[in-house]
Every structure is written in structure tokens, then in C-alpha cells.
Design a protein around this motif. Structure first.
Motif, PDB file in Angstrom:
ATOM      1  N   PRO A  91      -8.049   0.265  24.655  1.00 39.76           N
ATOM      2  CA  PRO A  91      -9.079  -0.379  23.839  1.00 39.76           C
ATOM      3  C   PRO A  91      -9.981   0.643  23.164  1.00 39.76           C
ATOM      4  CG  PRO A  91      -9.644  -0.531  26.164  1.00 39.76           C
ATOM      5  CD  PRO A  91      -8.269   0.048  26.103  1.00 39.76           C
ATOM      6  N   THR A 100     -12.571  -5.205  18.375  1.00 39.72           N
ATOM      7  CA  THR A 100     -11.347  -6.001  18.318  1.00 39.72           C
ATOM      8  C   THR A 100     -10.532  -5.531  17.120  1.00 39.72           C
ATOM      9  OG1 THR A 100     -12.348  -7.755  16.973  1.00 39.72           O
ATOM     10  CG2 THR A 100     -12.508  -7.960  19.360  1.00 39.72           C
ATOM     11  N   HIS A 102      -6.944  -6.221  14.914  1.00 37.30           N
ATOM     12  CA  HIS A 102      -5.817  -7.108  14.648  1.00 37.30           C
ATOM     13  C   HIS A 102      -5.173  -6.741  13.312  1.00 37.30           C
ATOM     14  CE1 HIS A 102      -6.975  -9.762  17.949  1.00 37.30           C
ATOM     15  NE2 HIS A 102      -8.213  -9.620  17.541  1.00 37.30           N
ATOM     16  N   SER A 117      -8.789 -12.647  21.040  1.00 32.77           N
ATOM     17  CA  SER A 117      -8.252 -11.746  22.057  1.00 32.77           C
ATOM     18  C   SER A 117      -8.747 -10.333  21.814  1.00 32.77           C
ATOM     19  CB  SER A 117      -6.717 -11.768  22.045  1.00 32.77           C
ATOM     20  OG  SER A 117      -6.217 -11.258  20.824  1.00 32.77           O
ATOM     21  N   THR A 118      -8.699  -9.540  22.844  1.00 30.79           N
ATOM     22  CA  THR A 118      -9.064  -8.131  22.731  1.00 30.79           C
ATOM     23  C   THR A 118      -8.481  -7.377  23.916  1.00 30.79           C
ATOM     24  OG1 THR A 118     -10.916  -6.602  22.362  1.00 30.79           O
ATOM     25  CG2 THR A 118     -11.220  -8.266  24.057  1.00 30.79           C
ATOM     26  N   MET A 119      -8.372  -6.060  23.762  1.00 33.42           N
ATOM     27  CA  MET A 119      -7.972  -5.211  24.879  1.00 33.42           C
ATOM     28  C   MET A 119      -9.221  -4.746  25.613  1.00 33.42           C
ATOM     29  SD  MET A 119      -4.918  -2.758  23.488  1.00 33.42           S
ATOM     30  CE  MET A 119      -3.429  -3.417  22.745  1.00 33.42           C
ATOM     31  N   VAL A 148      -1.232  -3.498  29.474  1.00 29.01           N
ATOM     32  CA  VAL A 148      -0.804  -2.497  28.499  1.00 29.01           C
ATOM     33  C   VAL A 148      -0.468  -1.181  29.191  1.00 29.01           C
ATOM     34  CG1 VAL A 148      -1.455  -1.217  26.426  1.00 29.01           C
ATOM     35  CG2 VAL A 148      -2.219  -3.591  26.720  1.00 29.01           C
ATOM     36  N   CYS A 166      -5.601  -1.403  31.604  1.00 27.77           N
ATOM     37  CA  CYS A 166      -5.917  -1.921  30.272  1.00 27.77           C
ATOM     38  C   CYS A 166      -5.090  -3.186  30.068  1.00 27.77           C
ATOM     39  CB  CYS A 166      -5.576  -0.879  29.204  1.00 27.77           C
ATOM     40  SG  CYS A 166      -5.733  -1.492  27.506  1.00 27.77           S
ATOM     41  N   GLU A 168      -4.704  -6.974  27.598  1.00 28.36           N
ATOM     42  CA  GLU A 168      -5.108  -7.813  26.466  1.00 28.36           C
ATOM     43  C   GLU A 168      -5.431  -9.187  27.020  1.00 28.36           C
ATOM     44  OE1 GLU A 168      -3.427  -9.569  22.197  1.00 28.36           O
ATOM     45  OE2 GLU A 168      -2.330  -7.990  23.265  1.00 28.36           O
ATOM     46  N   ASN A 170      -7.157 -13.194  26.556  1.00 29.88           N
ATOM     47  CA  ASN A 170      -7.422 -14.311  25.662  1.00 29.88           C
ATOM     48  C   ASN A 170      -8.841 -14.782  25.923  1.00 29.88           C
ATOM     49  OD1 ASN A 170      -7.592 -16.746  24.281  1.00 29.88           O
ATOM     50  ND2 ASN A 170      -5.511 -17.366  24.766  1.00 29.88           N
TER      51      ASN A 170
END
Length: 219
Positions: A91, A100, A102, A117-119, A148, A166, A168, A170
Motif C-alpha cells: 500500500p 487508494t 485504481h 477497496s484499498t490495500m 498480497v 498486506c 486488499e 473491501n
């Protein structure tokens, strides 16, 4: 032409502008290697963001950062290697704020694009030392989101206080805040997600202020 016009509702004061498929393909081509970046939970400023991303992402070529509406930024890459590194890495943080990231998509509208979503880095404190290894922690990560990678210390077993993975996540669904191994409960700490209810895992609400806590029981 691939633009559809509804003749029954055609408004002479609001003309529909037709573009050919070839035109749209040509115009969209330059944005295929672009990423949408937005601060998670707070707005970030252009100058510190540009400095940070140029340091992190512009390894093999220049990047171009465009300031969009609603706290969004659009980053274009000259190097496909840099683009893939920014997409698959992370991240990414600016200070203590998660960014974030994308892939750009056609018709992108910053006002209508929701961050779902994000890491993030998840800490798993007080795990027995035999579970602080890449295989075990990645398996735990599968229950938390989409794993990840683990950090270097976890992979080497060089840190016994906690493991770090790490994942990802929701953000539209409750995050897992605890889990059990052999009947023992362990907590999950998501780094940088301050607005997270530790009782139910809902992002955007802190424990004690979330609806999941009955009235009068908030500390």
C-alpha cells in the motif's frame, strides 16, 4: 457511431453529440496507462502528493499528475513498468494517509466513483512464534481479504511480537477484527484505518460510536 439517441425523448435544447467508435478509441488510448489516486478518508494536497508519487513511482520515466474533482488525481505513466509497479505495489501512503489506487476506466467521473477497496497493512499481534511465517500468515490473510504479501521481517521470522501482512480489503463490508486458532482468539490491527469499529469491523465508525454497540455501553 455507437452513440444511441432516443428520438422520443430528444430535446432540441440539449443536443446529443455523436462520436465515432474510432474517435473514442483514439482519445481513450492515452489514458489506458493511467491510475486514479485518492486519499482514504481525507483529502490530500497536490504538491505533497506530486512529490511523494514522483519519488515512489517515477523510476523509469516521467509521470504526469492531473488534479481532478472530489479529491481525485489522475496519474499517467510514460513507463509501463512504472505503471505496473504502482498498480501491483503498495500500500501507498502520504504521511499517515492511505492512497487508494485504481486503474482508470472509460467514462471515469470523480463525483460518481466510490472508493470501495484499498490495500492496507494488517498486524497480527501475539501470534505464537510457529505461526509467524509467510505460509501461515498468508493463509490467515485469506480470511481477512485478498492477501498480497507479508513484510520482510515476517517472511524471515525476525520479529516475534507480531506478524504483518498486506491485504486488499473491501471497505463496503465489515472487516474481520479477530480470529481464532486452536480455540484462542487473536485480534487484527489495520494500520492507518483509524475510523474502524473494533467491535464489528465497520469502516468509517469508531468503536463506541458505531450502531453495533447498544446505547449506554459505549466507553
Amino acid at each position: 457511431m455507437d452513440d444511441e439517441v432516443d428520438d422520443e425523448e430528444e430535446d432540441p435544447t440539449c443536443p446529443t453529440i455523436p462520436f465515432t467508435v474510432a474517435e473514442k478509441i483514439r482519445w481513450r488510448r492515452e489514458w489506458r496507462s493511467a491510475l486514479v489516486v485518492k486519499g482514504l478518508g481525507r483529502r490530500v494536497s497536490y504538491i505533497p502528493l506530486a512529490r511523494r508519487l514522483n519519488f515512489l513511482w517515477a523510476r523509469n520515466g516521467e509521470i504526469q499528475i492531473s488534479d481532478m474533482n472530489n479529491g481525485c488525481f489522475l496519474v499517467r505513466f510514460r513507463s509501463h513498468k512504472d505503471y505496473e509497479g504502482a498498480t501491483m505495489g503498495g500500500p501507498w501512503l502520504l504521511g499517515d494517509t492511505y492512497l487508494t489506487v485504481h486503474r482508470w476506466f472509460k467514462g471515469f467521473n470523480p463525483w460518481k466513483t466510490e472508493v470501495t477497496s484499498t490495500m492496507v497493512w494488517a498486524q497480527l499481534p501475539e501470534l505464537p512464534i510457529e505461526f509467524i511465517n509467510k505460509e501461515a500468515v498468508m493463509k490467515i490473510g485469506e480470511w481477512l481479504g485478498k492477501p498480497v504479501r507479508v513484510d520482510r521481517a515476517t517472511e524471515l521470522g525476525a520479529r516475534g511480537k507480531y506478524a504483518r501482512v498486506c491485504i486488499e480489503v473491501n471497505l463496503t463490508q465489515p472487516l474481520i477484527s479477530k480470529f481464532k486458532i486452536e480455540g484462542v482468539t487473536y485480534l487484527v490491527q489495520y494500520e492507518g484505518l483509524d475510523d474502524l469499529c473494533t467491535d464489528c469491523g465497520t469502516y468509517g465508525k469508531k468503536a463506541g460510536k458505531c450502531h453495533c454497540v447498544p446505547a449506554g455501553q459505549a466507553m
